[in-house]
Design a protein around this motif. Structure first.
Motif, PDB file in Angstrom:
ATOM      1  N   ARG A 190      -1.117   8.314   3.072  1.00 38.09           N
ATOM      2  CA  ARG A 190      -2.291   7.440   3.145  1.00 38.09           C
ATOM      3  C   ARG A 190      -3.226   7.932   4.256  1.00 38.09           C
ATOM      4  O   ARG A 190      -2.766   8.268   5.358  1.00 38.09           O
TER       5      ARG A 190
ATOM      6  N   ARG B  97      -7.793   1.357  -6.402  1.00 37.06           N
ATOM      7  CA  ARG B  97      -8.311   0.022  -6.109  1.00 37.06           C
ATOM      8  C   ARG B  97      -7.284  -1.003  -6.588  1.00 37.06           C
ATOM      9  O   ARG B  97      -6.840  -0.963  -7.732  1.00 37.06           O
TER      10      ARG B  97
ATOM     11  N   ARG C 235      -8.142   2.306  -1.514  1.00 36.66           N
ATOM     12  CA  ARG C 235      -7.162   3.085  -0.738  1.00 36.66           C
ATOM     13  C   ARG C 235      -7.417   4.552  -1.003  1.00 36.66           C
ATOM     14  O   ARG C 235      -7.923   4.942  -2.062  1.00 36.66           O
TER      15      ARG C 235
ATOM     16  N   SER D 219       1.506   8.382   6.708  1.00 35.59           N
ATOM     17  CA  SER D 219       0.070   8.108   6.843  1.00 35.59           C
ATOM     18  C   SER D 219      -0.506   9.013   7.924  1.00 35.59           C
ATOM     19  O   SER D 219       0.219   9.470   8.824  1.00 35.59           O
TER      20      SER D 219
ATOM     21  N   GLN E  31      -7.999   8.068  -5.025  1.00 37.68           N
ATOM     22  CA  GLN E  31      -8.581   6.806  -4.586  1.00 37.68           C
ATOM     23  C   GLN E  31      -8.176   5.721  -5.569  1.00 37.68           C
ATOM     24  O   GLN E  31      -8.382   5.850  -6.780  1.00 37.68           O
TER      25      GLN E  31
ATOM     26  N   LEU F 289      -6.226   7.211   6.941  1.00 41.25           N
ATOM     27  CA  LEU F 289      -6.756   6.078   7.691  1.00 41.25           C
ATOM     28  C   LEU F 289      -7.841   6.546   8.653  1.00 41.25           C
ATOM     29  O   LEU F 289      -7.999   7.750   8.930  1.00 41.25           O
TER      30      LEU F 289
ATOM     31  N   ASP G 193      -8.549   1.944   5.968  1.00 36.29           N
ATOM     32  CA  ASP G 193      -8.563   3.013   4.969  1.00 36.29           C
ATOM     33  C   ASP G 193      -9.835   3.840   5.124  1.00 36.29           C
ATOM     34  O   ASP G 193     -10.934   3.299   5.348  1.00 36.29           O
TER      35      ASP G 193
ATOM     36  N   PHE H  16      -5.465   8.357  -0.763  1.00 34.70           N
ATOM     37  CA  PHE H  16      -4.188   9.064  -0.602  1.00 34.70           C
ATOM     38  C   PHE H  16      -4.411  10.549  -0.848  1.00 34.70           C
ATOM     39  O   PHE H  16      -5.305  10.943  -1.615  1.00 34.70           O
TER      40      PHE H  16
ATOM     41  N   VAL I  11       0.831  -1.205   0.000  1.00 35.76           N
ATOM     42  CA  VAL I  11       0.000   0.000   0.000  1.00 35.76           C
ATOM     43  C   VAL I  11       0.868   1.257   0.000  1.00 35.76           C
ATOM     44  O   VAL I  11       0.570   2.234  -0.690  1.00 35.76           O
TER      45      VAL I  11
ATOM     46  N   THR J 242       2.057   2.421  -3.511  1.00 36.92           N
ATOM     47  CA  THR J 242       0.992   2.449  -4.516  1.00 36.92           C
ATOM     48  C   THR J 242       1.234   3.495  -5.587  1.00 36.92           C
ATOM     49  O   THR J 242       0.962   3.259  -6.775  1.00 36.92           O
TER      50      THR J 242
ATOM     51  N   THR K 103     -12.282   5.032   3.673  1.00 36.31           N
ATOM     52  CA  THR K 103     -13.150   4.970   2.495  1.00 36.31           C
ATOM     53  C   THR K 103     -14.615   4.737   2.847  1.00 36.31           C
ATOM     54  O   THR K 103     -15.476   4.866   1.970  1.00 36.31           O
TER      55      THR K 103
END
Length: 656
Positions: free
Chosen positions: A484, A466, A472, A522, A464, A486, A495, A474, A397, A400, A497
């Motif tokens: 990131r 996938r 995820r 993060s 975003q 959280l 995450d 960011f 992650v 990414t 989301t």
């Protein structure tokens, strides 16, 4: 000594003695003669000289004084220094002639009208002329001054020892009867055979210190002209020509061949020449991963990213990028996240991307510790950029995406090969669906307005993605690696989301500006408490936002209070840097604010994580409450201290 001449006449010329005189060794140094003792028959000699007896001693029968101020026996007169008593055989001091004598000593003036006769006798007898002092007539007894030598052959060069057959003692001893001479510095022709009668040539005298200082070499008024050094001038001309040629060669190497860049581009001059450094800067040694490696790899991170981009084979571009990385010049715009080393690579780095993006050529490297971005304009040579970001310990992650370009307030991302979809979500509008974000064949996204470069907080776009395991989220914080986002407890965050996470982040997203350019890896938001507000104002919430860094230190913690109205942003209650609160090691936090109720009254509100058993406020207002929340009425501008007690009895202070 019996038989020596008395006053006035030459004593050694008519004795007829033929024995060979002793030879006296030369005495070096100023004021001493270097010649040999004269032989019998030489003019100016005396028929049997005595050994000098020292200053102040007189020789009987001479009629003259042998030292300064003391009379010789039988003379009837005493000569002071520099003055000679009248009469034959009198001594003359420095610069004064003796009355009735036949020669001067030290002044250079004739003592009588017998100058011509004395010259004639001197030529016949072979005596050398006195140098620098007056002229002496043979037979005249003279005491030379301290810087004059009495002329005449037969003078000894020792220190007070007369040569047999001579009547002159040269040195510091006493005078000899009949021919007393106090010798000064060595004079040419004094005491050495070499006159008309034969003998060896006179030795060249050694000049004293005073005579050397009076020579022409030490005369400041004398002009000493020398010819110019033509050879050195030619050497200077050759050196100048060599320097010009070297500058021309360097200018050619740093010129603008091809697309307007030299061999090393905007890099500074090379400062190291060793095999390891040269291998790290060799574009042919750059590591390249094939596109079929990552599906079968046991781990997924930057180490399995394939080399992508339409300029991945451009060795000239890679050479410039590596050279600027190793030694960036003064015109290079360089940036690095806190705690990131900016030195050259330790070995050949891995190539992630090389291509043209937004009118610039971009190269992305990774060396296991850092991600490095090099950017140069397609046209021109100004505006070269070099960015460093620490990315050690990145997982699937964390690796990414990377920022590949920033232009006109927009940002482009290079996504990992395992990313299936990309979209843009406005964090301030949680209910709005994200829109799809297109990518090219190399994984570079379309431009997205970046929140890191906006002054206000009217929109906060996030990336975003996938992958095979889920969604995820960011956000760009002005660094090479996006952070990131959280949501949840520190021990098990997820995450951000989901609907609840998006609603909470919609009210706290604007606080992300406090952690820009801080090397954030993060950011986790955790709702650690809910509180029923006084006067029936509703239900408030407390959030703890913790920003973790790539380096593992310097984490920032924000405590925020949310009023019941969803349109009102979160209020910052406390802020701390480097605190373990609200993290995995210490998932506890305590904070408080001064809040005004809709009716106008003010209250001190406080809340702690579920581990707190009681809270207490003191100072401007007093109050205590059991449990993790507290509300105490207070006046305007009240300042108070907040403490809490954990369930194990430990006292904890509020976050600062």
């Amino acid at each position: 000594m019996p038989g020596t001449s008395g006053a006035g006449g030459p004593a050694g010329a008519g004795l007829g003695r033929t024995e060979r005189p002793e030879r006296v060794g030369e005495q070096g140094g100023p004021g001493r003669s270097g010649g040999r003792a004269g032989r019998l028959g030489g003019a100016g000699g005396a028929g049997g000289a005595e050994r000098g007896l020292g200053l102040g001693r007189s020789v009987p029968g001479t009629g003259s004084t042998a030292g300064p101020g003391r009379p010789a026996s039988g003379a009837g007169s005493s000569a002071e220094p520099g003055y000679a008593a009248p009469g034959a055989g009198a001594e003359t001091g420095p610069g004064r002639p003796a009355v009735g004598s036949e020669a001067t000593a030290g002044t250079g003036r004739p003592a009588s009208s017998a100058e011509a006769a004395a010259e004639s006798r001197r030529q016949v007898s072979g005596a050398g002329p006195a140098a620098g002092a007056g002229r002496q007539v043979p037979g005249a007894e003279t005491t030379a001054g301290p810087w004059h030598r009495a002329p005449g052959a037969g003078a000894t060069a020792g220190s007070g020892r007369p040569a047999p057959g001579t009547g002159v003692t040269a040195g510091s001893g006493g005078p000899a009867p009949g021919a007393e001479t106090a010798a000064g510095p060595r004079q040419p022709g004094a005491g050495a055979p070499g006159g008309p009668l034969g003998g060896t040539a006179p030795r060249r005298p050694r000049l004293s210190g005073a005579a050397l200082l009076e020579s022409d070499e030490f005369d400041p008024c004398a002009l000493q002209a020398r010819p110019t050094d033509l050879l050195r001038r030619r050497q200077h001309v050759r050196a100048g020509v060599t320097a010009v040629v070297a500058l021309a060669v360097c200018g050619a190497l740093l010129g603008l061949p091809g697309d307007g860049w030299g061999r090393d581009g905007a890099a500074a001059p090379s400062y190291a020449r060793n095999p390891a450094a040269e291998a790290a800067l060799d574009p042919a040694a750059v590591k390249r991963v094939g596109p079929a490696v990552w599906p079968g790899a046991t781990r997924r991170d930057f180490s399995v990213w394939p080399a992508r981009g339409d300029l991945a084979g451009d060795r000239a571009l890679l050479r410039r990028a590596l050279a600027v990385w190793a030694r960036p010049g003064g015109a290079v715009q360089s940036s690095a996240t806190p705690g990131t080393p900016v030195g050259p690579p330790m070995g050949p780095p891995q190539l992630l991307f090389a291509g043209r993006v937004d009118a610039v050529r971009v190269v992305l490297f990774h060396d296991g510790l850092r991600a490095v971005r090099y950017a140069e304009p397609v046209e021109g040579t100004a505006g070269v950029a070099l960015d460093f970001a620490r990315t050690d310990g990145a997982d699937a992650v964390g690796s990414t995406a990377l920022v590949v370009s920033r232009a006109a307030g927009n940002v482009r991302y290079l996504t990992a090969p395992w990313v299936r979809e990309t979209a843009v979500r406005n964090l301030l509008l949680p209910a709005k669906e994200p829109y799809a974000l297109a990518r090219d064949a190399h994984g570079v996204t379309d431009p997205v307005p970046s929140p890191a470069q906006t002054k206000g907080c009217t929109r906060w776009n996030t990336l975003q993605t996938r992958d095979g395991s889920g969604l995820r989220l960011f956000t760009d914080l002005g660094e090479l690696a996006p952070a990131r986002l959280l949501w949840g407890r520190p021990a098990a965050p997820a995450d951000a989301t989901g609907p609840e996470a998006r609603e909470a982040w919609a009210r706290t997203a604007c606080q992300l500006t406090t952690v820009r350019a801080h090397g954030v890896r993060s950011v986790n938001a955790w709702r650690f408490a809910r509180q029923r507000l006084p006067e029936g104002a509703g239900l408030g919430a407390w959030l703890c936002t913790r920003a973790e860094t790539w380096r593992g230190t310097g984490d920032r913690v924000l405590a925020q209070f949310l009023v019941p109205s969803p349109e009102v942003p979160a209020a910052l209650a406390a802020r701390s840097e480097g605190s373990p609160a609200c993290g995995v090691r210490d998932p506890r936090v305590l904070a408080g604010v001064l809040w005004q109720a809709p009716g106008g009254n003010r209250y001190v509100l406080a809340a702690g994580s579920p581990d707190f058993a009681s809270l207490e406020v003191s100072g401007g207002v007093e109050g205590r409450a059991d449990g993790p929340v507290l509300a105490v009425r207070a006046g305007a501008g009240t300042e108070a201290d907040l403490d809490g007690t954990l369930r194990d009895g430990t006292r904890r202070a509020a976050l600062r």
